[in-house]
Design an enzyme around this catalytic site. Sequence first.
Site, short mmCIF file in Angstrom:
data_model
loop_
_atom_site.label_atom_id
_atom_site.label_comp_id
_atom_site.label_asym_id
_atom_site.label_seq_id
_atom_site.Cartn_x
_atom_site.Cartn_y
_atom_site.Cartn_z
N TRP A 133 0.86 -1.19 0.00
CA TRP A 133 0.00 0.00 0.00
C TRP A 133 0.90 1.24 0.00
O TRP A 133 2.01 1.21 0.51
CB TRP A 133 -0.96 0.02 1.18
CG TRP A 133 -0.33 0.07 2.55
CD1 TRP A 133 -0.10 -0.98 3.38
CD2 TRP A 133 0.13 1.24 3.26
NE1 TRP A 133 0.49 -0.55 4.55
CE2 TRP A 133 0.64 0.81 4.50
CE3 TRP A 133 0.16 2.61 2.97
CZ2 TRP A 133 1.17 1.69 5.46
CZ3 TRP A 133 0.70 3.48 3.91
CH2 TRP A 133 1.19 3.03 5.14
N GLU A 182 7.10 9.02 13.89
CA GLU A 182 7.39 8.37 12.60
C GLU A 182 8.28 9.26 11.73
O GLU A 182 9.14 8.76 11.01
CB GLU A 182 6.08 8.06 11.84
CG GLU A 182 5.17 7.03 12.51
CD GLU A 182 5.63 5.58 12.35
OE1 GLU A 182 6.63 5.33 11.64
OE2 GLU A 182 4.99 4.69 12.95
N GLU A 217 9.00 1.91 6.47
CA GLU A 217 8.61 2.82 7.55
C GLU A 217 8.34 4.24 7.04
O GLU A 217 7.49 4.95 7.59
CB GLU A 217 9.71 2.88 8.61
CG GLU A 217 9.79 1.65 9.50
CD GLU A 217 8.68 1.61 10.55
OE1 GLU A 217 8.09 2.66 10.84
OE2 GLU A 217 8.41 0.52 11.07
N HIS A 219 4.86 5.50 6.65
CA HIS A 219 4.01 5.80 7.81
C HIS A 219 3.92 7.29 8.09
O HIS A 219 2.83 7.85 8.21
CB HIS A 219 4.53 5.06 9.06
CG HIS A 219 4.59 3.57 8.90
ND1 HIS A 219 5.18 2.74 9.81
CD2 HIS A 219 4.14 2.77 7.90
CE1 HIS A 219 5.08 1.49 9.40
NE2 HIS A 219 4.46 1.47 8.24
N GLU A 277 8.64 -2.23 17.98
CA GLU A 277 7.71 -2.53 16.88
C GLU A 277 6.41 -3.10 17.43
O GLU A 277 5.33 -2.81 16.91
CB GLU A 277 8.34 -3.51 15.87
CG GLU A 277 9.58 -2.97 15.16
CD GLU A 277 9.29 -1.96 14.04
OE1 GLU A 277 8.16 -1.49 13.90
OE2 GLU A 277 10.25 -1.64 13.31
N THR A 329 4.52 -0.03 18.83
CA THR A 329 3.88 0.81 17.81
C THR A 329 2.71 0.07 17.17
O THR A 329 1.72 0.69 16.80
CB THR A 329 4.87 1.27 16.71
OG1 THR A 329 5.65 0.17 16.29
CG2 THR A 329 5.77 2.37 17.21
N ASP A 373 2.01 -3.27 9.32
CA ASP A 373 3.45 -3.19 8.99
C ASP A 373 4.29 -3.38 10.25
O ASP A 373 5.29 -4.10 10.26
CB ASP A 373 3.83 -1.80 8.44
CG ASP A 373 3.50 -1.62 6.96
OD1 ASP A 373 2.91 -2.53 6.35
OD2 ASP A 373 3.84 -0.54 6.42
N GLU A 374 3.90 -2.70 11.32
CA GLU A 374 4.69 -2.75 12.56
C GLU A 374 4.74 -4.19 13.09
O GLU A 374 5.77 -4.64 13.57
CB GLU A 374 4.10 -1.83 13.64
CG GLU A 374 3.80 -0.40 13.22
CD GLU A 374 5.03 0.47 12.97
OE1 GLU A 374 6.14 -0.07 12.86
OE2 GLU A 374 4.86 1.71 12.87
N HIS A 379 7.26 -6.10 11.10
CA HIS A 379 8.63 -5.73 11.48
C HIS A 379 9.00 -6.33 12.84
O HIS A 379 10.14 -6.75 13.05
CB HIS A 379 8.78 -4.21 11.53
CG HIS A 379 8.60 -3.55 10.19
ND1 HIS A 379 8.34 -2.21 10.03
CD2 HIS A 379 8.67 -4.07 8.93
CE1 HIS A 379 8.25 -1.93 8.74
NE2 HIS A 379 8.44 -3.03 8.05
FE LIG Z 1 8.07 0.43 13.08
FE LIG Z 2 6.25 3.05 11.79
#
Ligand SMILES: [Fe+2]
Ligand SMILES: [Fe+2]
Length: 333
Positions: free
Chosen positions: A39, A82, A117, A120, A170, A173, A202-203, A206
């Site tokens: 995305w 971020e 990242e 974000h 991670e 977040t 995403d976090e 990660h």
């Molecule tokens: Fe992150």
């Molecule tokens: Fe992030």
Amino acid sequence: MENTMQPIHEGSRKEVMSYLEPYMLNEMSEYLKPVEEMWQPADFLPDASRDTFFQEIKDLQDSAKELPYDLVAVLIGDTVTEEALPTYESWLTMVDDVEKHEQGGWMKWVRAWTAEENRHGDLLNKYIFLSGRVDMRQFEISVQYLLRDGFDIGTGRDPYRNFIYTSFQEIATNISHRRVAGLAKQSGDKLLAKMCGVIASDEARHAKAYISFISKAAEVDASEVLVAFEDMMKKKIVMPAHFLRESGEPQSELFSHFSDAAQRLGVYTAVDYVDIMKELLTEWKVDAMTNLNEAGEKARDYLMRLPDRLLRIADRMKNPEKHYSFKWIHGGR
Ligand SMILES: [Fe+2]
Ligand SMILES: [Fe+2]
């Protein structure tokens, strides 16, 4: 069955990092997504080439108007955090042995992680800009300050401490973006809910990657990993934006107001801190670690006892009541 893997002699991070490098290169794609399939911020934001552009902005502002004050404060604080990505990237490249080869596994990971990242802050920044709720100049001053101030998280250049820190962060977040998504949805802002939801996932991805690096290191150097983990927990895991400030204020002055708002909303609390700690203990199977040296055993026992101790402290903590007026937000409380 005999374990054929030779334990790496203690304190030799270099050997462990070289041992992990092929694993990184092979497994990295499991924790990253192909650029073309990812995305992008544009998928969520009003498109200036469409006739409906101004209507889309109006709709965005109508929903943003309903967001509770503390939620807007937390959202801006998350965005500042971020946007300080250059600090995190330069810190990761300072980790021992990471920058050894520009095209090596570690540098490839750091660049790919940064590239993911970066979306974000990009997405959140554009949203808050369009929302009409945020004094963008004040927000931008905070970003510039935070980049200048950097952070001091007590990891040094040690890869174990660094990746223990990133594993923790991670997950943290993931939790906070996910909760902001939930609160945005409750308030009727579907767009913001969707945005924070995709960032949160995403976090989570990660987090899995960093957790796996530490799991791998623990297979060959368990005592040292545990000593590093113990040390990080004794120092306490500070948030990457702990130096947060707003214009006219000294370094760190704003951080407690930001984290009070997060605690009040239940976006990120002292109990979450303990839950993350427990999750890491489980992921790394700390209680089952054997063949440790004396320091490793002491670290393991300390770590296993820590969640209960922290929970007792968290239980005694009161929810912060003092409300604060952020320069970031238009119109006062
Ligand atoms: Fe992150
Ligand atoms: Fe992030």
